[in-house]
Design a protein around this motif. Structure first.
Motif, PDB file in Angstrom:
ATOM      1  N   ALA A  73       0.850  -1.205   0.000  1.00 47.18           N
ATOM      2  CA  ALA A  73       0.000   0.000   0.000  1.00 47.18           C
ATOM      3  C   ALA A  73       0.881   1.250   0.000  1.00 47.18           C
ATOM      4  O   ALA A  73       0.590   2.223  -0.706  1.00 47.18           O
ATOM      5  CB  ALA A  73      -0.929  -0.010   1.215  1.00 47.18           C
ATOM      6  N   HIS A  78       1.982   4.377   7.026  1.00 47.56           N
ATOM      7  CA  HIS A  78       1.806   2.948   6.752  1.00 47.56           C
ATOM      8  C   HIS A  78       2.531   2.091   7.793  1.00 47.56           C
ATOM      9  O   HIS A  78       2.011   1.051   8.209  1.00 47.56           O
ATOM     10  CB  HIS A  78       2.286   2.618   5.341  1.00 47.56           C
ATOM     11  CG  HIS A  78       1.366   3.118   4.266  1.00 47.56           C
ATOM     12  ND1 HIS A  78       0.186   2.485   3.944  1.00 47.56           N
ATOM     13  CD2 HIS A  78       1.425   4.214   3.466  1.00 47.56           C
ATOM     14  CE1 HIS A  78      -0.435   3.150   2.968  1.00 47.56           C
ATOM     15  NE2 HIS A  78       0.301   4.214   2.658  1.00 47.56           N
ATOM     16  N   LEU A 125       4.743  -0.613 -11.532  1.00 47.42           N
ATOM     17  CA  LEU A 125       4.138   0.716 -11.420  1.00 47.42           C
ATOM     18  C   LEU A 125       4.842   1.696 -12.351  1.00 47.42           C
ATOM     19  O   LEU A 125       4.210   2.570 -12.945  1.00 47.42           O
ATOM     20  CB  LEU A 125       4.210   1.218  -9.974  1.00 47.42           C
ATOM     21  CG  LEU A 125       3.287   0.495  -8.981  1.00 47.42           C
ATOM     22  CD1 LEU A 125       3.615   0.897  -7.547  1.00 47.42           C
ATOM     23  CD2 LEU A 125       1.819   0.795  -9.271  1.00 47.42           C
ATOM     24  N   VAL A 137       3.968   1.482  -1.237  1.00 46.33           N
ATOM     25  CA  VAL A 137       4.580   1.600  -2.571  1.00 46.33           C
ATOM     26  C   VAL A 137       3.553   2.114  -3.584  1.00 46.33           C
ATOM     27  O   VAL A 137       3.864   2.982  -4.410  1.00 46.33           O
ATOM     28  CB  VAL A 137       5.170   0.240  -3.015  1.00 46.33           C
ATOM     29  CG1 VAL A 137       5.546   0.264  -4.492  1.00 46.33           C
ATOM     30  CG2 VAL A 137       6.398  -0.099  -2.167  1.00 46.33           C
ATOM     31  N   ARG A 138       2.330   1.623  -3.511  1.00 40.63           N
ATOM     32  CA  ARG A 138       1.305   2.093  -4.467  1.00 40.63           C
ATOM     33  C   ARG A 138       0.978   3.563  -4.237  1.00 40.63           C
ATOM     34  O   ARG A 138       0.685   4.290  -5.163  1.00 40.63           O
ATOM     35  CB  ARG A 138       0.026   1.260  -4.335  1.00 40.63           C
ATOM     36  CG  ARG A 138       0.169  -0.121  -4.907  1.00 40.63           C
ATOM     37  CD  ARG A 138      -1.191  -0.807  -5.135  1.00 40.63           C
ATOM     38  NE  ARG A 138      -0.968  -2.084  -5.791  1.00 40.63           N
ATOM     39  CZ  ARG A 138      -0.809  -3.236  -5.145  1.00 40.63           C
ATOM     40  NH1 ARG A 138      -0.914  -3.271  -3.831  1.00 40.63           N
ATOM     41  NH2 ARG A 138      -0.576  -4.339  -5.803  1.00 40.63           N
ATOM     42  N   GLU A 139       1.038   3.996  -2.963  1.00 43.81           N
ATOM     43  CA  GLU A 139       0.727   5.408  -2.702  1.00 43.81           C
ATOM     44  C   GLU A 139       1.835   6.329  -3.218  1.00 43.81           C
ATOM     45  O   GLU A 139       1.547   7.345  -3.844  1.00 43.81           O
ATOM     46  CB  GLU A 139       0.511   5.640  -1.197  1.00 43.81           C
ATOM     47  CG  GLU A 139       0.177   7.105  -0.903  1.00 43.81           C
ATOM     48  CD  GLU A 139      -0.115   7.377   0.566  1.00 43.81           C
ATOM     49  OE1 GLU A 139      -0.537   6.443   1.283  1.00 43.81           O
ATOM     50  OE2 GLU A 139       0.078   8.542   0.981  1.00 43.81           O
TER      51      GLU A 139
END
Lengths: 287, 287
Positions: free
Chosen positions: A38, B35, B87, A40-42
């Motif tokens: 999460a 996080h 990504l 890394v995706r953010e």
């Protein structure tokens, strides 16, 4: 799992780890992967940023040795150590909150009489009278409780870090009286910086953060039938308390300064509440 | 900030980092702390578990040297490296997806004629014919494209890892014909394990995961006016493709086996689509 979109990856990793026999390891690793993905995706790190992150992790591992744990330091300055501590020992408003023993406690501090000074040489600094009581959770005094105290000097060094201080300077062992009360004299301690010669120091500089912990006095309080209390009492200016680089200043561990009794003597009140339990003396970090 | 409940900690850390001048560093660190704290709140590590986590991080940093990057390996086996890659370069269904160069590419592979074998010694293994084409995104063949190929042997070792193989075994440099087509002969490569002598190996064992990457062939494809493509084509049994320890098997990088042409020869089809761009040759990991 053959990947055909980044969205599949988290499930793929969870499935790969699903046969872990230890249920706790399975749970912790699944949560770690979920939160890490999460993150890394953010932030969508570029390849260069990913490499910098990898290099930071290599750096803190390699900067760790017997004298310094740079990985713990990184956890400290991100508030993670304090968070783990508070989740395991929530502030309950009754017993005194524990704090870290730290690396400077020594066995066999000098035995002191009530009111003795623990200053064992000429020291420039504000004179400080520390007083307080040791009680059980019902508020009954614990007569005979032993209060082992140690602190840094007004320049922020413990005696065993500083050739200019005599043996056992700013250390002492006191005994509570029949009312559970104790008091001693000392000098006001100074805060001191965490080590800044590694990757964590670079991070703090890039974040424009100072590296200081606020001034504090260490206590270990023991009494038969009661759990040993190891804690730190914070005694500093308000702005220093607000900006502890390790987020370790807990509200109930901030000592109250009492009105001065004339002259240049400041008075600091440090009361302790011990729970029932066993006396356990930690292993000294310094032999 | 003086802490009086664990719930305050995340805000306290964010405030402490808020003066970071670099906006990207500020954004990344704020997300990291959010996080990381969410992870800690979810799993509530005991003091012992926290210490084990710290020791794992120290261990992967200290196991890293010029020959092995254990921190990258940890990111690999948790799917993080693959996630960052996807990504940054999402599968778009047109250009061939890139993959890592890896540590085994060498400059100056032997120049080969169409159909040559890159097997330079007697090797036990299944014979494999690799063929395919190099095209641009519009489907036009790129005549004269150069295809640099390298792979591990049927026992999972590259020639420069294995004294039993001659110099430049299983390496070759081919040129696409007027139709953009190329073909060569080889042996079927074997998958091989990631290093398991460090903390990541311990983790994989505790998770009952095998350490293998599936068999693959490395390609670097260049042509004037086109961006250099560095990729890996996976050619293995389906179950090995499904369980790559590093989650690197992307659906479009799985080669199709074509029907056998009689005998024991297997045929693998590897087509490439190059985008317009510049030819850039990476620095060789091995001089």
């Amino acid at each position: 799992m053959i990947i055909d979109h980044q969205a599949d990856l988290t499930l793929a990793v969870e499935l790969a780890m699903a046969r872990t026999p230890d249920p706790r390891l399975r749970e912790v690793m699944a949560a770690l992967v979920r939160h890490a993905h999460a993150f890394v995706r953010e932030v969508r790190p570029t390849d260069e940023e990913f490499e910098r992150g990898i290099d930071f992790l290599i750096g803190i591992g390699q900067a760790t040795d017997e004298k310094k744990n740079e990985v713990v330091l990184a956890a400290d300055v991100l508030g993670i150590s304090s968070l783990v501590g508070l989740l395991n020992k929530p502030l309950d408003g009754v017993r005194t909150a524990p704090a870290l023993l730290g690396p400077f406690w020594r066995r066999n501090a000098p035995e002191c009489a009530p009111g003795d000074s623990i200053v064992r040489c000429a020291v420039e600094g504000e004179r400080l009278l520390v007083r307080g009581s040791v009680r059980d959770p019902a508020g009954r005094p614990i007569a005979g409780a032993r209060i082992d105290v140690w602190q840094a000097s007004p320049v922020g060094l413990y005696e065993n870090q500083d050739d200019g201080q005599p043996e056992m300077n700013l250390r002492g062992l006191f005994t509570a009286d029949a009312a559970g009360a104790y008091h001693f004299e000392t000098v006001r301690p100074a805060g001191y910086p965490v080590p800044t010669d590694g990757p964590v120091g670079d991070l703090l500089r890039a974040q424009r953060r100072h590296p200081y912990r606020p001034a504090h006095i260490h206590f270990m309080v023991t009494a038969p039938g009661h759990a040993t209390l190891v804690t730190q009492i914070f005694a500093d200016e308000q702005d220093r308390l607000e900006t502890d680089v390790t987020f370790g200043v807990l509200e109930p561990l901030v000592a109250r300064f009492e009105p001065k009794e004339g002259g240049n003597l400041q008075v600091l009140r440090c009361d302790f509440v011990l729970e029932a339990g066993e006396t356990r003396i930690p292993k000294a970090p310094i032999p």
